[in-house]
Design an enzyme around this catalytic site. Structure first.
Site, PDB file in Angstrom:
ATOM      1  N   SER A 124       0.817  -1.213   0.000  1.00 12.56           N
ATOM      2  CA  SER A 124       0.000   0.000   0.000  1.00 12.56           C
ATOM      3  C   SER A 124       0.849   1.261   0.000  1.00 12.56           C
ATOM      4  O   SER A 124       0.382   2.316  -0.429  1.00 12.56           O
ATOM      5  CB  SER A 124      -0.938   0.006   1.205  1.00 12.56           C
ATOM      6  OG  SER A 124      -0.210  -0.197   2.379  1.00 12.56           O
ATOM      7  N   HIS A 145      -2.160  -2.626  -6.610  1.00 12.54           N
ATOM      8  CA  HIS A 145      -2.664  -2.260  -5.284  1.00 12.54           C
ATOM      9  C   HIS A 145      -4.191  -2.351  -5.289  1.00 12.54           C
ATOM     10  O   HIS A 145      -4.868  -1.487  -5.837  1.00 12.54           O
ATOM     11  CB  HIS A 145      -2.172  -0.836  -4.967  1.00 12.54           C
ATOM     12  CG  HIS A 145      -2.594  -0.329  -3.639  1.00 12.54           C
ATOM     13  ND1 HIS A 145      -2.742   1.006  -3.369  1.00 12.54           N
ATOM     14  CD2 HIS A 145      -2.901  -0.973  -2.482  1.00 12.54           C
ATOM     15  CE1 HIS A 145      -3.115   1.165  -2.116  1.00 12.54           C
ATOM     16  NE2 HIS A 145      -3.230  -0.021  -1.559  1.00 12.54           N
ATOM     17  N   GLU A 157      -4.884   0.027  -8.343  1.00 10.84           N
ATOM     18  CA  GLU A 157      -3.837   1.001  -8.672  1.00 10.84           C
ATOM     19  C   GLU A 157      -2.615   0.237  -9.180  1.00 10.84           C
ATOM     20  O   GLU A 157      -2.084  -0.620  -8.476  1.00 10.84           O
ATOM     21  CB  GLU A 157      -3.496   1.764  -7.388  1.00 10.84           C
ATOM     22  CG  GLU A 157      -2.489   2.851  -7.523  1.00 10.84           C
ATOM     23  CD  GLU A 157      -2.483   3.711  -6.243  1.00 10.84           C
ATOM     24  OE1 GLU A 157      -2.338   3.142  -5.138  1.00 10.84           O
ATOM     25  OE2 GLU A 157      -2.635   4.934  -6.360  1.00 10.84           O
ATOM     26  N   ASN A 195      -3.028   6.221  -1.286  1.00  4.39           N
ATOM     27  CA  ASN A 195      -2.762   6.418   0.141  1.00  4.39           C
ATOM     28  C   ASN A 195      -2.050   7.723   0.448  1.00  4.39           C
ATOM     29  O   ASN A 195      -2.112   8.214   1.577  1.00  4.39           O
ATOM     30  CB  ASN A 195      -1.991   5.219   0.700  1.00  4.39           C
ATOM     31  CG  ASN A 195      -2.935   4.070   0.954  1.00  4.39           C
ATOM     32  OD1 ASN A 195      -4.118   4.283   1.208  1.00  4.39           O
ATOM     33  ND2 ASN A 195      -2.444   2.851   0.862  1.00  4.39           N
TER      34      ASN A 195
HETATM   35  N1  3HC Z   1     -16.971  -9.390   0.360  1.00  7.76           N
HETATM   36  C1  3HC Z   1     -16.308  -8.926   1.417  1.00  7.76           C
HETATM   37  N2  3HC Z   1     -16.769  -7.948   2.217  1.00  7.76           N
HETATM   38  C2  3HC Z   1     -17.944  -7.396   1.896  1.00  7.76           C
HETATM   39  C3  3HC Z   1     -18.698  -7.821   0.782  1.00  7.76           C
HETATM   40  C4  3HC Z   1     -18.169  -8.877   0.003  1.00  7.76           C
HETATM   41  N3  3HC Z   1     -18.795  -9.420  -1.035  1.00  7.76           N
HETATM   42  N4  3HC Z   1     -19.809  -7.075   0.703  1.00  7.76           N
HETATM   43  C5  3HC Z   1     -19.775  -6.215   1.762  1.00  7.76           C
HETATM   44  N5  3HC Z   1     -18.641  -6.410   2.478  1.00  7.76           N
HETATM   45  C6  3HC Z   1     -18.307  -5.804   3.781  1.00  7.76           C
HETATM   46  C7  3HC Z   1     -17.934  -4.433   4.039  1.00  7.76           C
HETATM   47  O1  3HC Z   1     -16.585  -4.161   4.055  1.00  7.76           O
HETATM   48  C8  3HC Z   1     -18.460  -4.255   5.483  1.00  7.76           C
HETATM   49  O2  3HC Z   1     -17.737  -5.052   6.419  1.00  7.76           O
HETATM   50  P1  3HC Z   1     -18.277  -5.504   7.885  1.00  7.76           P
HETATM   51  O3  3HC Z   1     -19.203  -6.656   7.690  1.00  7.76           O
HETATM   52  O4  3HC Z   1     -17.042  -5.942   8.621  1.00  7.76           O
HETATM   53  O5  3HC Z   1     -18.947  -4.312   8.514  1.00  7.76           O
HETATM   54  C9  3HC Z   1     -19.782  -4.784   5.356  1.00  7.76           C
HETATM   55  O6  3HC Z   1     -19.541  -5.867   4.462  1.00  7.76           O
HETATM   56  C10 3HC Z   1     -20.800  -3.779   4.950  1.00  7.76           C
HETATM   57  O7  3HC Z   1     -21.554  -4.366   4.032  1.00  7.76           O
HETATM   58  P2  3HC Z   1     -22.819  -3.686   3.364  1.00  7.76           P
HETATM   59  O8  3HC Z   1     -23.585  -4.748   2.686  1.00  7.76           O
HETATM   60  O9  3HC Z   1     -23.504  -2.823   4.376  1.00  7.76           O
HETATM   61  O10 3HC Z   1     -22.142  -2.859   2.231  1.00  7.76           O
HETATM   62  P3  3HC Z   1     -22.248  -1.324   1.915  1.00  7.76           P
HETATM   63  O11 3HC Z   1     -23.177  -1.165   0.803  1.00  7.76           O
HETATM   64  O12 3HC Z   1     -22.395  -0.530   3.154  1.00  7.76           O
HETATM   65  O13 3HC Z   1     -20.785  -1.061   1.331  1.00  7.76           O
HETATM   66  C11 3HC Z   1     -18.489  -0.735   1.350  1.00  7.76           C
HETATM   67  C12 3HC Z   1     -19.672  -1.387   2.056  1.00  7.76           C
HETATM   68  C13 3HC Z   1     -18.385  -1.203  -0.084  1.00  7.76           C
HETATM   69  C14 3HC Z   1     -17.241  -1.178   2.111  1.00  7.76           C
HETATM   70  C15 3HC Z   1     -18.694   0.837   1.342  1.00  7.76           C
HETATM   71  O14 3HC Z   1     -18.974   1.274   2.645  1.00  7.76           O
HETATM   72  C16 3HC Z   1     -17.458   1.549   0.849  1.00  7.76           C
HETATM   73  O15 3HC Z   1     -17.234   1.677  -0.332  1.00  7.76           O
HETATM   74  N6  3HC Z   1     -16.621   2.045   1.787  1.00  7.76           N
HETATM   75  C17 3HC Z   1     -15.354   2.657   1.436  1.00  7.76           C
HETATM   76  C18 3HC Z   1     -14.330   1.569   1.280  1.00  7.76           C
HETATM   77  C19 3HC Z   1     -12.999   2.103   0.856  1.00  7.76           C
HETATM   78  O16 3HC Z   1     -12.750   3.281   0.730  1.00  7.76           O
HETATM   79  N7  3HC Z   1     -12.071   1.167   0.639  1.00  7.76           N
HETATM   80  C20 3HC Z   1     -10.711   1.507   0.270  1.00  7.76           C
HETATM   81  C21 3HC Z   1      -9.915   1.664   1.483  1.00  7.76           C
HETATM   82  S1  3HC Z   1      -8.249   2.149   1.106  1.00  7.76           S
HETATM   83  C22 3HC Z   1      -7.473   0.723   0.750  1.00  7.76           C
HETATM   84  O17 3HC Z   1      -8.008  -0.352   0.758  1.00  7.76           O
HETATM   85  C23 3HC Z   1      -6.033   0.843   0.397  1.00  7.76           C
HETATM   86  C24 3HC Z   1      -5.159   0.214   1.425  1.00  7.76           C
HETATM   87  O18 3HC Z   1      -3.845   0.254   0.959  1.00  7.76           O
HETATM   88  C25 3HC Z   1      -5.227   0.882   2.785  1.00  7.76           C
END
Ligand code: 3HC
Length: 287
Positions: A124, A145, A157, A195
């Site tokens: 990352s 990424h 990415e 990031n």
């Molecule tokens: N597989 C795995 N996890 C899933 C999933 C699937 N098929 N469908 C949903 N999830 C997860 C979500 O992560 C969340 O986890 P939780 O159960 O631990 O709370 C939960 O399921 C929420 O599910 P929902 O059905 O309520 O889904 P939403 O419609 O609310 O969407 C989301 C969830 C897609 C995560 C949305 O909130 C979102 O887009 N959030 C922003 C995520 C983001 O920005 N990600 C990038 C982070 S930066 C990164 O990854 C880079 C790294 O280098 C740090």
């Protein structure tokens, strides 16, 4: 270089959140996958994560039925032996975010895989160029990424190291697209595009909370309602993992120092009267 068309088996190093997600999307796309972690319980946990994610995909109608989900799981072989990645036509590493560990993994991958196999890293924030220097094939090392949760997020990415061959960059885009993702490209600079921008945003959310600007709920609500992001900074930090955020932020701090003074380009554009949409030109141009 082994072409994308010749890739049948994808090796994945690490069965954690990112590794298991990458293994899942590769298997759903029809690739055979070898998913390796250091302990069998980590591999088992990776399979549990994959199964529950696939269940959600079936329930939401993204996957047509259980048979597709079962077939995807069948295509994944779990192992604790790095040597088993020797059969891979392409490897994606998603191990711990520590340079020493990644360099050791890449030196080992260099030994066990065929010489023409592309070695990709899901790092990352760490330097692709430094990771690649542990191998005899830095031109075949590239960043791919993925975003968390991998099965849900559309973007990947592609990160270009100092020595990465342009054909390898193309392969990284093509492979990501074969997994149903869309890509953007970044040079090998700390934090890349994602990031470098996301982590200071999260960090500032944490500071705002710490300094009593608002409750944590209002910070997240404010950013969601005010800027239409799906998660506020504190929720997103929880989702990514605070350790991951801290590691990434520490790397950025080490490499880039204080990023919070106004960017020079921002001042220059304002001085030039390029104020954004309202003047027809900011970072983009508008009719
Ligand atoms: N597989 C795995 N996890 C899933 C999933 C699937 N098929 N469908 C949903 N999830 C997860 C979500 O992560 C969340 O986890 P939780 O159960 O631990 O709370 C939960 O399921 C929420 O599910 P929902 O059905 O309520 O889904 P939403 O419609 O609310 O969407 C989301 C969830 C897609 C995560 C949305 O909130 C979102 O887009 N959030 C922003 C995520 C983001 O920005 N990600 C990038 C982070 S930066 C990164 O990854 C880079 C790294 O280098 C740090």
């Amino acid at each position: 270089m082994r072409e994308l068309e010749a890739v049948e088996t994808v090796g994945v190093v690490g069965a954690g959140t990112m590794g298991s997600g990458i293994a899942q999307v590769a298997a759903v796309a029809g690739y055979d996958v070898v998913m390796r972690d250091v302990k069998s319980e980590f591999v088992d946990r990776g399979f549990d994560t994959i199964r529950s994610s696939l269940d959600r995909k079936v329930n939401s109608g993204d996957l047509s039925d259980d048979d597709d989900a079962d077939a995807a799981v069948e295509r994944i072989e779990g192992t604790t032996e790095l040597a088993e990645l020797g059969e891979a036509d392409l490897v994606v590493e998603a191990a711990v975010e520590e340079m020493e560990i990644k360099q050791d993994v890449f030196a080992d991958l260099d030994d066990v895989t065929d010489d023409d196999v592309v070695l990709a890293t899901n790092t990352s924030t760490l330097s692709i160029t430094t990771i690649a220097s542990a191998t005899e094939r830095p031109e075949l090392v590239v960043g791919v990424h993925f975003m968390n949760p991998v099965p849900v997020m559309k973007g990947v990415e592609v990160v270009v190291g100092e020595k990465t061959d342009s054909e390898v960059v193309e392969l990284a885009h093509g492979f990501s697209e074969a997994l149903g993702k869309e890509t953007w490209e970044s040079d090998d600079k700390p934090g890349f595009v994602s990031n470098r921008i996301l982590m200071p945003w999260i960090n500032e959310g944490v500071r705002a909370y710490d300094e009593g600007v608002a409750t944590k709920e209002d910070i997240d609500r404010g950013m969601k309602l005010g800027t239409n992001v799906p998660m506020g900074p504190l929720e997103l930090a929880d989702h990514i993992g605070l350790d991951v955020c801290l590691d990434a932020t520490e790397t950025l701090h080490e490499e880039l120092g204080d990023r919070y003074t106004p960017a020079y380009l921002l001042k220059r554009k304002v001085d030039a009267g390029d104020l954004g949409k309202k003047t027809g030109r900011g970072f983009y141009e508008y009719d």
